[in-house]
Design an enzyme around this catalytic site. Structure first.
Site, PDB file in Angstrom:
ATOM      1  N   HIS A 155       0.815  -1.217   0.000  1.00 52.63           N
ATOM      2  CA  HIS A 155       0.000   0.000   0.000  1.00 52.63           C
ATOM      3  C   HIS A 155       0.848   1.266   0.000  1.00 52.63           C
ATOM      4  O   HIS A 155       0.356   2.334  -0.374  1.00 52.63           O
ATOM      5  CB  HIS A 155      -0.929   0.002   1.209  1.00 52.63           C
ATOM      6  CG  HIS A 155      -2.021  -1.016   1.132  1.00 52.63           C
ATOM      7  ND1 HIS A 155      -3.318  -0.710   0.777  1.00 52.63           N
ATOM      8  CD2 HIS A 155      -2.014  -2.354   1.349  1.00 52.63           C
ATOM      9  CE1 HIS A 155      -4.059  -1.801   0.787  1.00 52.63           C
ATOM     10  NE2 HIS A 155      -3.294  -2.818   1.133  1.00 52.63           N
ATOM     11  N   ASP A 356       4.223   9.150  -1.430  1.00 58.54           N
ATOM     12  CA  ASP A 356       3.031   8.438  -0.976  1.00 58.54           C
ATOM     13  C   ASP A 356       2.708   7.319  -1.947  1.00 58.54           C
ATOM     14  O   ASP A 356       2.903   7.464  -3.165  1.00 58.54           O
ATOM     15  CB  ASP A 356       1.835   9.393  -0.900  1.00 58.54           C
ATOM     16  CG  ASP A 356       0.981   9.156   0.327  1.00 58.54           C
ATOM     17  OD1 ASP A 356       1.041   8.047   0.883  1.00 58.54           O
ATOM     18  OD2 ASP A 356       0.256  10.075   0.730  1.00 58.54           O
TER      19      ASP A 356
END
Length: 469
Positions: A155, A356
């Protein structure tokens, strides 16, 4: 056809009360179709952990909880997972805290969990492991003879080779990753980094089908950008906004966990530069920054909180008046339905992380907008979402002048351009929502060649929950 077995560091609530989290919402429908099982850590650690999984039956799927001793949990989670892997994988090698007990705990948890899982899974089950806390799990499961297909989804970002090699156990990590049948990433950037790491670490060879040949077997790789329930979040925002008054001033909004990867100090400095160079906006705009606490026991997080509070106070002290507070700073979590309304009623969404994996706030902000009068998304070029959302205003989060200019552009953007950008963004999100993400990964995992108990390879048909339109 077996079950879908999800494995993550944390499990959903046993009564369904905590199903608002993105990962649970994404996966619970797939689990419910064939009576799946979600295995995750128990909410509390105990000095006398259970020697087996603790099962709970929900109406939609089963949950299996594993317990850990407090010290083992601290060394595995706060230690290796979040003081070694998290900073390294986000490119902050300067923040890595190397302690021998951390690596030992990380491996021990994976080994212990594998033994518990091996007692309950069947060969035809499909195992999907989530995120950086459990990278060694496939290695441990296969050492125990588990023959199920095992997929892994990262993730968070995967850095380039040189940054990856700053992790003391980088060779082990590469080998552990290579034991999965399918590895999924958020972005093409991260997928490229994995290919390069496998090439230089394990002499991996990229095959024509996109898989990597490593030590006589193939490892499937893929890019699967995670998303949200787009239409559901839009409805949540629209319904909540009906009885909510609009803010008196155009609002900029940022919603981020208090983490050094999110670029919060850089964002505030960019906002400060905007105020310095756009005096006409003094008293006419405000920034709402919501930053819930996270991992308060790690020193790096204490430092970022202090810095952010100092910057917010400095900006308010320098520019604020009796009638105007330039920065509203909230250091606590807000309910998801409240956030949806705040997004809808904000003219500019600021999503400016330094690095991110995806950043679902960007997608939530777009989904929440009023299509007739939408706000503008300002998005970091280093967020995984930037690969999918070119119609946002893409910025360099390290450049405060770039952030300041994007804020000005967003606030002054004509309605027609705002609608055009939003329509393009929303249309893409509708076609690539969370159900699409889940089905795409499972479809690929189901197609991976697996050895039956007798050692014969086979390729199965697609299970119903792995159909992708």
């Amino acid at each position: 056809m077996g079950r879908l077995v999800i494995i993550s560091n944390r499990a959903p609530s046993v009564d369904g009360s905590g199903d608002s989290g993105g990962l649970v919402v994404a996966l619970k429908d797939a689990l419910a179709k064939d009576g799946g099982l979600w295995i995750g850590g128990a909410p509390k650690q105990t000095d006398a952990p259970s020697p087996s999984l603790i099962f709970h039956h929900r109406q939609d799927f089963d949950i299996g909880l594993f317990e850990l001793e407090p010290k083992l949990y601290r060394d595995y989670y706060l230690g290796y997972s979040n003081s070694v892997l998290w900073p390294a994988l986000h490119g902050r090698v300067d923040l890595i805290d190397v302690q021998p007990c951390y690596a030992a705990a990380y491996r021990e948890v994976a080994g212990r969990l594998a033994r518990l899982i091996a007692e309950t899974v069947r060969d035809d089950d499909l195992i999907w492991v989530h995120d950086y806390q459990l990278i060694p799990l496939a290695h441990e499961l296969k050492a125990l003879g588990v023959k199920s297909r095992i997929g892994f989804f990262l993730h968070i970002p995967l850095p380039d080779l040189q940054t990856f090699k700053a992790i003391p156990d980088w060779r082990d990590l590469a080998r552990w990753l290579a034991d999965y049948d399918l590895i999924g990433f958020q972005t093409r950037r991260d997928l490229g980094h994995m290919i390069n790491i496998f090439r230089h670490t394990l002499r991996g060879e990229l095959r024509s089908n996109g898989n990597m040949g490593i030590a006589g077997r193939e490892v499937a790789l893929g890019c699967f950008p995670i998303s949200i329930n787009v239409d559901g979040f839009r409805r949540l925002a629209a319904e909540g906004a009906v009885n909510t008054p609009a803010p008196s001033l155009p609002r900029l909004i940022g919603v981020d966990r208090l983490d050094y990867s999110k670029g919060l100090p850089q964002r505030l400095v960019g906002y400060q530069k905007f105020l310095e160079s756009h005096a006409a906006f003094h008293g006419k705009v405000s920034l709402l920054q919501i930053a819930p606490p996270t991992r308060d026991d790690v020193d790096a997080y204490k430092a970022i909180r202090t810095e952010l509070e100092h910057l917010a106070g400095h900006i308010n002290g320098r520019f604020g008046t009796v009638d105007w507070t330039p920065v509203q700073y909230i250091h606590r979590a807000l309910p998801r339905d409240e956030l949806a309304v705040l997004f809808r009623l904000s003219r500019v969404g600021l999503v400016t992380p330094l690095f991110d994996g995806m950043n679902l706030v960007a997608k939530e902000y777009v989904a929440a907008q009023d299509a007739a009068d939408p706000g503008v998304l300002v998005l970091s070029q280093f967020a995984g979402a930037a690969e999918e959302m070119p119609e946002a205003l893409i910025v360099n989060p390290h450049d405060p002048q770039d952030i300041a200019q994007a804020i000005s552009t967003a606030l002054e953007m004509p309605l027609g351009e705002r609608i055009e950008r939003h329509d393009a963004l929303y249309s893409h999100l509708q076609d690539h929502d969370v159900d699409h993400w889940c089905a795409a990964f499972l479809k690929r995992l189901v197609s991976v060649e697996r050895l039956d108990v007798d050692g014969v390879a086979r390729f199965p048909g697609l299970e119903p929950w792995a159909q992708v339109g």
